[in-house]
Design a protein around this motif. Structure first.
Motif, PDB file in Angstrom:
ATOM      1  N   ARG A 151     -20.489   3.702  -7.260  1.00 12.99           N
ATOM      2  CA  ARG A 151     -20.420   5.464  -7.873  1.00 12.99           C
ATOM      3  C   ARG A 151     -18.924   5.625  -8.211  1.00 12.99           C
ATOM      4  O   ARG A 151     -18.243   4.970  -7.024  1.00 12.99           O
ATOM      5  CB  ARG A 151     -21.393   6.632  -7.042  1.00 12.99           C
ATOM      6  CG  ARG A 151     -22.731   6.416  -6.535  1.00 12.99           C
ATOM      7  CD  ARG A 151     -23.087   6.950  -5.833  1.00 12.99           C
ATOM      8  NE  ARG A 151     -24.800   6.983  -6.311  1.00 12.99           N
ATOM      9  CZ  ARG A 151     -25.752   5.919  -5.393  1.00 12.99           C
ATOM     10  NH1 ARG A 151     -24.651   5.307  -4.619  1.00 12.99           N
ATOM     11  NH2 ARG A 151     -27.126   6.456  -5.233  1.00 12.99           N
ATOM     12  N   ILE A 152     -18.418   5.929  -9.095  1.00 11.36           N
ATOM     13  CA  ILE A 152     -17.255   6.836  -8.891  1.00 11.36           C
ATOM     14  C   ILE A 152     -16.674   7.687  -8.469  1.00 11.36           C
ATOM     15  O   ILE A 152     -17.300   8.719  -8.866  1.00 11.36           O
ATOM     16  CB  ILE A 152     -16.822   7.027 -10.976  1.00 11.36           C
ATOM     17  CG1 ILE A 152     -17.171   4.922 -11.615  1.00 11.36           C
ATOM     18  CG2 ILE A 152     -15.160   7.020 -10.754  1.00 11.36           C
ATOM     19  CD1 ILE A 152     -17.246   5.657 -13.125  1.00 11.36           C
ATOM     20  N   GLN A 153     -15.782   8.330  -8.181  1.00 13.69           N
ATOM     21  CA  GLN A 153     -15.135   8.478  -6.836  1.00 13.69           C
ATOM     22  C   GLN A 153     -14.169   9.820  -7.692  1.00 13.69           C
ATOM     23  O   GLN A 153     -13.358   9.337  -8.806  1.00 13.69           O
ATOM     24  CB  GLN A 153     -14.772   7.780  -5.693  1.00 13.69           C
ATOM     25  CG  GLN A 153     -14.926   7.320  -5.156  1.00 13.69           C
ATOM     26  CD  GLN A 153     -16.285   7.839  -4.308  1.00 13.69           C
ATOM     27  OE1 GLN A 153     -16.162   8.908  -3.514  1.00 13.69           O
ATOM     28  NE2 GLN A 153     -17.879   7.538  -4.884  1.00 13.69           N
ATOM     29  N   ASP A 154     -14.133  11.101  -7.541  1.00 14.16           N
ATOM     30  CA  ASP A 154     -13.555  12.073  -7.979  1.00 14.16           C
ATOM     31  C   ASP A 154     -12.221  12.096  -7.234  1.00 14.16           C
ATOM     32  O   ASP A 154     -11.280  12.201  -8.469  1.00 14.16           O
ATOM     33  CB  ASP A 154     -14.312  13.446  -8.150  1.00 14.16           C
ATOM     34  CG  ASP A 154     -15.412  14.233  -8.549  1.00 14.16           C
ATOM     35  OD1 ASP A 154     -15.771  12.980  -9.707  1.00 14.16           O
ATOM     36  OD2 ASP A 154     -16.463  14.537  -7.699  1.00 14.16           O
ATOM     37  N   ASN A 155     -12.131  12.103  -6.236  1.00 17.37           N
ATOM     38  CA  ASN A 155     -11.134  11.486  -5.190  1.00 17.37           C
ATOM     39  C   ASN A 155     -10.361  10.386  -6.332  1.00 17.37           C
ATOM     40  O   ASN A 155     -10.525   9.618  -4.842  1.00 17.37           O
ATOM     41  CB  ASN A 155     -10.655  12.144  -4.275  1.00 17.37           C
ATOM     42  CG  ASN A 155      -9.399  12.408  -4.089  1.00 17.37           C
ATOM     43  OD1 ASN A 155      -8.630  11.734  -4.379  1.00 17.37           O
ATOM     44  ND2 ASN A 155      -9.429  12.408  -2.560  1.00 17.37           N
ATOM     45  N   TYR A 175      -6.864  15.306  -8.647  1.00 20.93           N
ATOM     46  CA  TYR A 175      -6.989  16.058  -8.048  1.00 20.93           C
ATOM     47  C   TYR A 175      -6.355  16.882  -6.599  1.00 20.93           C
ATOM     48  O   TYR A 175      -5.906  15.972  -5.977  1.00 20.93           O
ATOM     49  CB  TYR A 175      -8.201  16.397  -8.639  1.00 20.93           C
ATOM     50  CG  TYR A 175      -9.053  16.337  -9.281  1.00 20.93           C
ATOM     51  CD1 TYR A 175      -8.729  17.096 -10.677  1.00 20.93           C
ATOM     52  CD2 TYR A 175      -9.046  14.766 -10.271  1.00 20.93           C
ATOM     53  CE1 TYR A 175      -9.447  17.306 -12.034  1.00 20.93           C
ATOM     54  CE2 TYR A 175     -10.132  14.517 -10.642  1.00 20.93           C
ATOM     55  CZ  TYR A 175     -10.366  15.971 -11.954  1.00 20.93           C
ATOM     56  OH  TYR A 175     -10.278  15.771 -13.693  1.00 20.93           O
ATOM     57  N   LYS A 176      -5.618  17.989  -6.353  1.00 25.20           N
ATOM     58  CA  LYS A 176      -5.804  18.625  -6.058  1.00 25.20           C
ATOM     59  C   LYS A 176      -6.341  19.485  -4.922  1.00 25.20           C
ATOM     60  O   LYS A 176      -6.642  20.107  -5.578  1.00 25.20           O
ATOM     61  CB  LYS A 176      -3.699  18.795  -5.408  1.00 25.20           C
ATOM     62  CG  LYS A 176      -2.510  18.117  -5.697  1.00 25.20           C
ATOM     63  CD  LYS A 176      -1.579  19.186  -6.682  1.00 25.20           C
ATOM     64  CE  LYS A 176      -0.688  18.421  -6.375  1.00 25.20           C
ATOM     65  NZ  LYS A 176       0.394  19.517  -6.531  1.00 25.20           N
ATOM     66  N   ASN A 183      -6.185  20.894  -2.388  1.00 27.65           N
ATOM     67  CA  ASN A 183      -5.160  22.393  -1.751  1.00 27.65           C
ATOM     68  C   ASN A 183      -4.462  22.718  -2.752  1.00 27.65           C
ATOM     69  O   ASN A 183      -2.961  22.521  -1.910  1.00 27.65           O
ATOM     70  CB  ASN A 183      -5.094  22.325  -0.149  1.00 27.65           C
ATOM     71  CG  ASN A 183      -6.245  22.384   0.821  1.00 27.65           C
ATOM     72  OD1 ASN A 183      -7.331  22.817   0.145  1.00 27.65           O
ATOM     73  ND2 ASN A 183      -5.909  21.913   1.708  1.00 27.65           N
ATOM     74  N   PRO A 184      -4.550  23.369  -4.006  1.00 24.19           N
ATOM     75  CA  PRO A 184      -3.917  23.467  -4.687  1.00 24.19           C
ATOM     76  C   PRO A 184      -2.625  24.462  -4.313  1.00 24.19           C
ATOM     77  O   PRO A 184      -2.659  25.216  -3.062  1.00 24.19           O
ATOM     78  CB  PRO A 184      -3.875  24.000  -5.533  1.00 24.19           C
ATOM     79  CG  PRO A 184      -4.966  24.420  -5.689  1.00 24.19           C
ATOM     80  CD  PRO A 184      -5.814  23.430  -4.402  1.00 24.19           C
ATOM     81  N   GLU A 185      -1.183  24.165  -4.228  1.00 20.69           N
ATOM     82  CA  GLU A 185      -0.171  25.297  -3.292  1.00 20.69           C
ATOM     83  C   GLU A 185      -0.055  26.752  -5.062  1.00 20.69           C
ATOM     84  O   GLU A 185      -0.663  26.264  -6.071  1.00 20.69           O
ATOM     85  CB  GLU A 185       1.348  24.861  -4.379  1.00 20.69           C
ATOM     86  CG  GLU A 185       1.692  23.280  -3.404  1.00 20.69           C
ATOM     87  CD  GLU A 185       3.162  22.886  -3.647  1.00 20.69           C
ATOM     88  OE1 GLU A 185       3.589  23.451  -4.393  1.00 20.69           O
ATOM     89  OE2 GLU A 185       3.337  21.637  -2.623  1.00 20.69           O
ATOM     90  N   VAL A 186      -0.297  27.348  -4.080  1.00 20.02           N
ATOM     91  CA  VAL A 186      -0.631  28.955  -4.722  1.00 20.02           C
ATOM     92  C   VAL A 186       0.982  29.504  -5.376  1.00 20.02           C
ATOM     93  O   VAL A 186       1.968  29.429  -4.786  1.00 20.02           O
ATOM     94  CB  VAL A 186      -0.583  29.945  -4.012  1.00 20.02           C
ATOM     95  CG1 VAL A 186      -1.102  31.353  -5.010  1.00 20.02           C
ATOM     96  CG2 VAL A 186      -2.246  29.747  -3.581  1.00 20.02           C
TER      97      VAL A 186
END
Length: 300
Positions: free
Chosen positions: A242-246, A294-295, A297-300
């Motif tokens: 299964r291909i992972q999202d991360n 993909y992050k 917890n993306p920085e605000v």
């Protein structure tokens, strides 16, 4: 004496737990729970033989193993003064293609493991042998996608070949360091079927043991050889198919194995002939990773 809120909460949870226990005593888990054990087919009885009864002592094989470990230890110590793979450092830096695996004799096949869905009750067959003039490796067999009738397995039909984990002296793990290269170079001759190239790296956590880096190998068939170059940046991360999202790039300094898997659901005979598996440094390829990262917890 009044109880503190923390003690009241602990007393409440203990009372709730006692109401769930059976009248004859608490529940006791089995002592032979193995979360990371080998695959066991549905309906097959569990092997409860103690580990010490499976040990088979052989003095001759023990002496032979010690001799091999001492020879390997000698190569590790004195090989540093010669250079990588027994070549001088100047020759190693000037080379453009480094051949990691080649098949030039029966002893080269001992470094590979062949498997198929017969391990889970399937009907596919896969074999490995030397090609003509003992200069190539031929993987052949028959693919069958009919699942076993065990009531649980829904999918079947795969064949794979994988290189063994390299070891140092005394059974220590060894990793391939490909940090000086950025491309896998293959010379193969197939029958037109699509294959999957699998690269396994060293993982820190045990639940990542099934993680693999994959990319597709499209063979064109026919009597002519095919030179294929696949950059490391094109390999994507998967776990148990299964291909992972991360996604993240390959750790090229801790490579353990490389393999080829066939699972195109096309029943019938197949064959794949491999001349060599090499590495090269393509100066024109500057891509670091081909897929979006993909992050969490993306920085605000």
């Amino acid at each position: 004496m009044a109880l503190t809120p923390l003690k009241q909460l602990a007393t409440l949870h203990r009372g709730a737990l006692l109401t769930l226990l059976p009248p004859h005593g608490p529940l006791v888990c089995g002592s032979r729970i193995n979360f990371l054990g080998e695959y066991r087919r549905p309906g097959q009885p569990r092997d409860n033989t103690p580990p010490w009864k499976k040990i088979r002592f052989n003095f001759a094989k023990g002496v032979e193993a010690i001799q091999q470990d001492l020879t390997s230890l000698k190569d590790e110590v004195f090989g540093r003064f010669v250079g990588p793979q027994g070549r001088t450092l100047k020759e190693h830096l000037l080379e453009q293609t480094f051949v990691q695996w080649e098949f030039r004799g029966p002893e080269s096949l001992s470094n590979w493991i062949v498997s198929s869905d017969r391990e889970i009750g399937g009907r596919s067959e896969a074999y490995l042998k030397l090609g003509r003039n003992n200069s190539t490796c031929l993987l052949y067999g028959t693919l069958c996608s009919i699942p076993p009738r065990d009531g649980e397995t829904s999918y079947s039909g795969y064949c794979t070949v994988r290189s063994k984990q390299p070891l140092k002296s005394f059974g220590r793990k060894k990793h391939y360091d490909w940090s000086n290269f950025n491309t896998v170079h293959l010379r193969v001759r197939g029958d037109g079927r699509p294959w999957m190239i699998n690269i396994g790296t060293e993982m820190y956590f045990s639940h990542h043991k099934n993680d693999m880096y994959n990319f597709f190998l499209y063979t064109r068939g026919g009597p002519y050889w095919q030179d294929v170059k696949i950059p490391f940046s094109k390999f994507f991360l998967s776990s148990q198919g299964r291909i992972q999202d991360n996604q993240h790039p390959i750790q090229v300094d801790k490579v353990n194995t490389i393999g080829f898997t066939l699972g195109d659901q096309a029943d019938g005979p197949f064959q794949l002939e491999i001349d060599f598996i090499a590495l090269c440094n393509d100066r024109a390829h500057t891509e670091e990773f081909a897929y979006e990262l993909y992050k969490r917890n993306p920085e605000v």
